[in-house]
Design a protein around this motif. Structure first.
Motif, short mmCIF file in Angstrom:
data_model
loop_
_atom_site.label_atom_id
_atom_site.label_comp_id
_atom_site.label_asym_id
_atom_site.label_seq_id
_atom_site.Cartn_x
_atom_site.Cartn_y
_atom_site.Cartn_z
N ASP A 128 -0.08 4.97 0.96
CA ASP A 128 0.07 6.31 0.24
C ASP A 128 0.51 6.14 -1.14
O ASP A 128 1.32 5.03 -1.34
N LEU A 129 0.53 7.08 -1.92
CA LEU A 129 1.18 6.89 -3.38
C LEU A 129 1.92 8.19 -3.52
O LEU A 129 1.38 9.37 -3.21
N ARG A 130 3.10 7.98 -3.84
CA ARG A 130 3.98 9.19 -3.88
C ARG A 130 4.52 9.32 -5.28
O ARG A 130 4.62 8.12 -6.03
N VAL A 131 4.83 10.72 -5.88
CA VAL A 131 5.41 10.59 -7.23
C VAL A 131 6.93 11.09 -7.19
O VAL A 131 7.04 11.97 -6.27
N ALA A 132 7.88 10.53 -7.82
CA ALA A 132 9.17 10.70 -7.79
C ALA A 132 9.68 11.49 -9.12
O ALA A 132 9.44 10.63 -10.11
N ARG A 133 10.47 12.37 -9.09
CA ARG A 133 11.25 12.62 -10.13
C ARG A 133 10.55 12.89 -11.45
O ARG A 133 10.82 12.38 -12.46
N SER A 168 0.87 -1.11 0.08
CA SER A 168 -0.01 0.05 0.07
C SER A 168 0.88 1.21 -0.28
O SER A 168 0.32 2.22 -0.01
N ARG A 169 2.15 1.29 0.09
CA ARG A 169 2.97 2.33 0.08
C ARG A 169 3.84 2.25 -1.40
O ARG A 169 4.18 1.37 -1.63
N ILE A 170 3.59 3.09 -2.50
CA ILE A 170 3.98 3.05 -3.57
C ILE A 170 4.46 4.37 -3.89
O ILE A 170 3.91 5.42 -3.76
N VAL A 171 5.68 4.21 -4.94
CA VAL A 171 6.20 5.43 -5.43
C VAL A 171 5.85 5.29 -7.07
O VAL A 171 6.67 3.99 -7.53
N VAL A 172 5.51 6.31 -7.61
CA VAL A 172 5.48 6.11 -9.01
C VAL A 172 6.77 7.09 -9.53
O VAL A 172 6.67 8.32 -9.44
N ALA A 220 11.35 9.14 -1.02
CA ALA A 220 9.77 9.64 -1.16
C ALA A 220 9.16 9.41 0.06
O ALA A 220 7.99 10.22 0.37
N PHE A 221 9.47 8.22 0.85
CA PHE A 221 8.80 8.20 2.22
C PHE A 221 9.52 8.55 3.51
O PHE A 221 9.09 8.09 4.54
N ASP A 222 10.58 9.49 3.11
CA ASP A 222 11.21 9.94 4.23
C ASP A 222 10.47 10.76 5.29
O ASP A 222 10.68 10.96 6.35
N GLU A 223 9.40 11.53 4.74
CA GLU A 223 8.81 12.62 5.43
C GLU A 223 7.49 12.11 5.99
O GLU A 223 6.69 11.30 5.20
#
Length: 111
Positions: A76-81, A43-47, A108-111
């Protein structure tokens, strides 16, 4: 044609890298990929959008759908770069406030 690189890191974070144009056709596949990760318990995803050359409203819809699914599953879903063209779409739609772009996949999930 778009390719999706999908991996799950040792810390349990799923990383999806769309490579190419994220348009109406590709958005369906992205939605399936994100839904599959959440369905499998990730459930923790980085795109990682460093290789995404184009993004339209269908692609945005798939990202928002993935965000909703991840959050409903407690993650959560986070967007990177994001590339500059993707970032412009985020800014124009004010989604840069919801999907705040991160500088790297690793942080991406550091904060």
């Amino acid at each position: 044609m778009i390719e999706f690189k999908v991996e799950t890191r040792d810390d349990g974070i799923g990383v999806v890298t769309p490579q190419g144009r994220l348009n109406m056709v590709a958005a369906r596949r992205l939605k399936e990929v994100l839904g599959g990760l959440v369905g499998d318990g990730t459930s923790r995803i980085v795109v990682d959008m460093a290789e995404t050359t184009f993004l339209d409203s269908s692609g945005l819809g798939a990202l928002i759908g993935g965000l909703k699914s991840a959050r409903q599953a407690g993650g959560d879903l986070r967007v990177a770069r994001p590339t500059e063209s993707v970032l412009n779409v985020f800014r124009l739609t004010n989604l840069d406030r919801v999907l705040r772009p991160r500088d790297s996949v690793e942080s991406a999930f550091d904060e």
